[in-house]
Design an enzyme around this catalytic site. Structure first.
Site, PDB file in Angstrom:
ATOM      1  N   SER A 136     104.464  -8.910  20.567  1.00  0.00           N
ATOM      2  CA  SER A 136     104.784  -8.571  19.189  1.00  0.00           C
ATOM      3  C   SER A 136     103.520  -8.036  18.518  1.00  0.00           C
ATOM      4  CB  SER A 136     105.286  -9.832  18.479  1.00  0.00           C
ATOM      5  OG  SER A 136     105.502  -9.575  17.123  1.00  0.00           O
ATOM      6  N   LYS A 162     107.087  -4.868  20.746  1.00  0.00           N
ATOM      7  CA  LYS A 162     107.845  -5.054  19.486  1.00  0.00           C
ATOM      8  C   LYS A 162     106.900  -4.735  18.346  1.00  0.00           C
ATOM      9  CE  LYS A 162     109.018  -9.295  16.990  1.00  0.00           C
ATOM     10  NZ  LYS A 162     109.765 -10.567  17.069  1.00  0.00           N
ATOM     11  N   LYS A 164     106.210  -4.701  14.306  1.00  0.00           N
ATOM     12  CA  LYS A 164     106.622  -5.213  13.003  1.00  0.00           C
ATOM     13  C   LYS A 164     106.752  -4.020  12.061  1.00  0.00           C
ATOM     14  CE  LYS A 164     106.505  -9.694  13.581  1.00  0.00           C
ATOM     15  NZ  LYS A 164     107.664 -10.551  13.309  1.00  0.00           N
ATOM     16  N   ASP A 189     110.868  -5.228  14.359  1.00  0.00           N
ATOM     17  CA  ASP A 189     111.224  -6.470  13.661  1.00  0.00           C
ATOM     18  C   ASP A 189     110.843  -6.326  12.194  1.00  0.00           C
ATOM     19  OD1 ASP A 189     111.723  -9.028  12.811  1.00  0.00           O
ATOM     20  OD2 ASP A 189     110.147  -9.989  14.013  1.00  0.00           O
ATOM     21  N   GLU A 214     115.391  -5.919  14.716  1.00  0.00           N
ATOM     22  CA  GLU A 214     115.502  -7.360  14.491  1.00  0.00           C
ATOM     23  C   GLU A 214     115.470  -7.680  12.998  1.00  0.00           C
ATOM     24  OE1 GLU A 214     112.436  -9.437  16.600  1.00  0.00           O
ATOM     25  OE2 GLU A 214     113.072 -11.403  15.874  1.00  0.00           O
ATOM     26  N   ASP A 239     117.510 -12.957  13.981  1.00  0.00           N
ATOM     27  CA  ASP A 239     116.513 -13.990  14.252  1.00  0.00           C
ATOM     28  C   ASP A 239     116.683 -15.081  13.179  1.00  0.00           C
ATOM     29  OD1 ASP A 239     114.221 -15.539  14.602  1.00  0.00           O
ATOM     30  OD2 ASP A 239     112.806 -14.005  13.993  1.00  0.00           O
ATOM     31  N   LYS A 263     115.039 -18.853  19.141  1.00  0.00           N
ATOM     32  CA  LYS A 263     113.795 -19.609  18.956  1.00  0.00           C
ATOM     33  C   LYS A 263     114.195 -21.073  18.868  1.00  0.00           C
ATOM     34  CE  LYS A 263     111.001 -16.284  16.348  1.00  0.00           C
ATOM     35  NZ  LYS A 263     110.776 -15.809  14.967  1.00  0.00           N
ATOM     36  N   GLY A 291     109.036 -15.922  19.608  1.00  0.00           N
ATOM     37  CA  GLY A 291     107.777 -16.671  19.611  1.00  0.00           C
ATOM     38  C   GLY A 291     107.353 -16.983  18.191  1.00  0.00           C
TER      39      GLY A 291
HETATM   40  O1  NPG Z   1     104.535 -13.870  20.161  1.00  0.00           O
HETATM   41  O2  NPG Z   1     104.523 -15.854  19.308  1.00  0.00           O
HETATM   42  C1  NPG Z   1     104.611 -14.620  19.197  1.00  0.00           C
HETATM   43  C2  NPG Z   1     104.868 -14.042  17.835  1.00  0.00           C
HETATM   44  C3  NPG Z   1     106.135 -13.300  17.784  1.00  0.00           C
HETATM   45  O3  NPG Z   1     106.412 -11.779  16.014  1.00  0.00           O
HETATM   46  C4  NPG Z   1     106.481 -12.907  16.382  1.00  0.00           C
HETATM   47  N1  NPG Z   1     106.909 -13.882  15.590  1.00  0.00           N
HETATM   48  O4  NPG Z   1     109.224 -13.111  13.052  1.00  0.00           O
HETATM   49  O5  NPG Z   1     109.422 -13.414  15.141  1.00  0.00           O
HETATM   50  C5  NPG Z   1     108.732 -13.382  14.130  1.00  0.00           C
HETATM   51  C6  NPG Z   1     107.253 -13.615  14.237  1.00  0.00           C
HETATM   52  C7  NPG Z   1     106.666 -14.645  13.356  1.00  0.00           C
HETATM   53  C8  NPG Z   1     105.353 -14.541  13.084  1.00  0.00           C
HETATM   54  C9  NPG Z   1     107.364 -15.677  12.849  1.00  0.00           C
HETATM   55  C10 NPG Z   1     104.724 -15.459  12.276  1.00  0.00           C
HETATM   56  C11 NPG Z   1     106.746 -16.622  12.071  1.00  0.00           C
HETATM   57  C12 NPG Z   1     105.435 -16.509  11.776  1.00  0.00           C
END
Ligand code: NPG
Length: 368
Positions: A136, A162, A164, A189, A214, A239, A263, A291
């Site tokens: 990500s 991915k 953001k 995302d 996402e 999500d 998750k 994640g």
């Molecule tokens: O690889 O652990 C990882 C991060 C993946 O982008 C990621 N998480 O929205 O999914 C999400 C995001 C996230 C980031 C969620 C920070 C919460 C806090």
């Protein structure tokens, strides 16, 4: 299983680089770590995926700690001899807070599987020894910086990228990454950053042949996602909206999503996560493991989950080095874009206590 003692601690791990999303920038990961010890001296570990602030979800580290201490742990204590499977029903009267509940269930499950001499992967139903990794990528200060960062991950071997996105950081960066890497599996995302009127803008992403978009809209806007799904060709993946098996059933029935990010912390634990996986497998809906910037404790369990048969898309299950200079467990190291599924008993890893102590800002022990 009888619990003798629970140890709750807050740790702070700096990130290798700031991670910016539509809801804020993380420069360090504050994590609540739980250790349970049974009356027979068996230990189980877990981490709470709540962030420091309630920006991704209503839960946050200090709140989860308070909830556990004040309500959840006393309830489990009163129940006496329990299994991990008892945790969700016992805690159901307390509304919401799936992340705090998942933390308790997972630590008990780790201890329980250690008693049974069984790995989490085996218990959950994993059928793979290694899983492909996605990564990500946060919102970057410039397109050049984004290209640099993505180049590094592609050189590392990541199998899926991915990005953001948020209003003002969408078509241009995504288009540039797609232009430079025409074949790489790519998805975006939005973390709820768009509104119902953004259908046309988001359909502009269709030409980049993304795997999915996402969580474009508010987590409660199931109707909006269903309407958007009629306007865009790219599959919608939920999500934040998916907080339980029932919410997954609703979103699928209402055609608000055709892919699901699972998750475990967001849905109340690995047992509920498997139920969502089974539903999706039955309905032919692909799932992938999300994640939450987990340490090795949470990562180990996520990698086990991601080895189940329905996880047909690479998840945000990256190597420890994606986020941390030093992990609290042995690091998860990627080989040819894959992570090995832990085969040891329980979650298969334990933290390095000296390092854990060195980054602990708060610790309390609750004896039952
Ligand atoms: O690889 O652990 C990882 C991060 C993946 O982008 C990621 N998480 O929205 O999914 C999400 C995001 C996230 C980031 C969620 C920070 C919460 C806090």
């Amino acid at each position: 299983m009888k619990i003798a003692e629970l140890e709750l601690r807050t740790i702070n791990l700096p990130l290798v680089r700031p991670f910016r999303t539509s809801f804020g920038t993380q420069t360090a990961r504050e994590v609540l770590i739980l250790k349970v010890t049974t009356t027979d001296g068996i230990v189980g570990w877990s981490e709470c995926v709540a962030m420091s602030e309630p920006l991704y979800s209503p839960e946050y580290v200090a709140g989860s700690l308070d909830l556990m201490r004040r309500f959840l742990i006393p309830t489990l204590a009163q129940a006496g001899d329990i299994t991990a499977q008892d945790v969700a029903p016992l805690l159901a009267p307390f509304l919401g807070s799936p992340m705090a509940k998942a933390t308790l269930e997972t630590a008990l499950l780790d201890a329980q599987l250690r008693i049974e001499n069984r790995s989490l992967a085996d218990f959950l139903g994993a059928n793979k020894a290694k899983i492909p990794c996605g990564v990500s990528v946060g919102i970057a200060p410039s397109i050049d910086a984004l290209v640099d960062e993505v180049s590094g991950y592609i050189a590392d071997g990541y199998k899926r990228i991915k990005l953001k996105i948020e209003p003002g950081w969408d078509l241009e960066p995504v288009g540039e990454i797609r232009r430079l890497w025409p074949e790489i599996p790519l998805q975006v995302d939005a973390n709820q950053a768009y509104g119902r009127s953004d259908g046309e803008l988001l359909s502009g992403l269709d030409k980049f042949e993304l795997l999915l978009i996402e969580q474009p809209l508010d987590e409660h806007d199931i109707l909006g996602h269903a309407q958007l799904a009629l306007k865009v060709l790219t599959p919608i993946c939920l999500d934040e909206s998916i907080t339980s098996l029932h919410s997954a059933e609703d979103a699928l029935a209402l055609k608000a999503t055709t892919v699901i990010n699972i998750k475990p912390g967001r849905v109340g634990g690995y047992l509920e996560a498997v139920k969502i996986h089974d539903l999706c497998l039955n309905e032919g809906i692909p799932v992938w493991c999300g994640g939450m910037l987990e340490t090795g404790i949470g990562r180990a369990a996520n990698v086990a989950l991601a080895a189940l048969p329905g996880f047909t898309l690479p998840g945000d299950t990256s190597a420890s080095s994606r986020f941390f200079h030093q992990d609290i467990t042995d690091p998860f190291v990627m080989e040819d874009g894959f992570l090995h599924v832990p085969q040891g008993i329980g979650i298969g890893v334990t933290p390095h206590l000296d390092f854990l102590d060195s980054i602990t800002s708060h610790k309390e022990v609750i004896a039952l």
